[in-house]
Design a protein around this motif. Structure first.
Motif, mmCIF file in Angstrom:
data_model
loop_
_atom_site.group_PDB
_atom_site.id
_atom_site.type_symbol
_atom_site.label_atom_id
_atom_site.label_comp_id
_atom_site.label_asym_id
_atom_site.label_seq_id
_atom_site.Cartn_x
_atom_site.Cartn_y
_atom_site.Cartn_z
ATOM 1 N N TRP A 40 0.836 -1.206 0.000
ATOM 2 C CA TRP A 40 0.000 0.000 0.000
ATOM 3 C C TRP A 40 0.870 1.256 0.000
ATOM 4 N N ASP A 41 1.853 1.286 0.895
ATOM 5 C CA ASP A 41 2.725 2.464 0.996
ATOM 6 C C ASP A 41 3.488 2.701 -0.306
ATOM 7 N N THR A 43 2.572 1.805 -3.339
ATOM 8 C CA THR A 43 1.615 2.257 -4.352
ATOM 9 C C THR A 43 1.192 3.700 -4.089
ATOM 10 N N ASN A 44 0.959 4.023 -2.835
ATOM 11 C CA ASN A 44 0.544 5.367 -2.474
ATOM 12 C C ASN A 44 1.634 6.398 -2.783
ATOM 13 N N ARG A 45 2.891 6.054 -2.493
ATOM 14 C CA ARG A 45 4.005 6.972 -2.813
ATOM 15 C C ARG A 45 4.050 7.247 -4.313
ATOM 16 N N ILE A 60 -3.802 5.029 -8.412
ATOM 17 C CA ILE A 60 -4.985 5.265 -7.582
ATOM 18 C C ILE A 60 -6.008 4.157 -7.787
ATOM 19 N N LEU A 63 -4.862 1.180 -5.908
ATOM 20 C CA LEU A 63 -5.153 1.321 -4.478
ATOM 21 C C LEU A 63 -6.597 0.926 -4.180
#
Length: 89
Positions: A40-41, A43-45, A60, A63
């Motif tokens: 998750w981290d 992908t979010n970065r 996005i 996610l």
């Protein structure tokens, strides 16, 4: 690890393959949570770095898929409702 590999951003497809492997792995919930958080981290970065671009939108969407699948697979919760309304009220 050299600087080039440290700075490399994996594609949404590469991350999604790792996520699919996690989902199929059958690991205990606590282990799954930790691995999910790492994915998750990452992908979010990438999404934040590319915000407002087509590439950012792909992260996005990943996610969203990851969240929905994790909830169903590991928490037996129904998928979250879409933020888009089908009605025109």
């Amino acid at each position: 690890m050299n600087q080039e590999s440290a700075a490399r951003v994996r594609t949404p497809n590469e991350i999604e393959v790792d996520f699919a492997t996690l989902v199929r792995s059958g690991v205990p919930l606590e282990t799954a949570k930790l691995k999910f958080e790492v994915l998750w981290d990452e992908t979010n970065r990438a999404a934040m770095t590319l915000l407002g671009s087509a590439e950012g939108n792909a992260y996005i969407e990943l996610l969203r898929r990851m969240h929905d699948r994790f909830e169903v697979q590991f928490r037996n919760a129904p998928p979250r409702k879409s933020s888009k309304s089908d009605s025109t009220s």
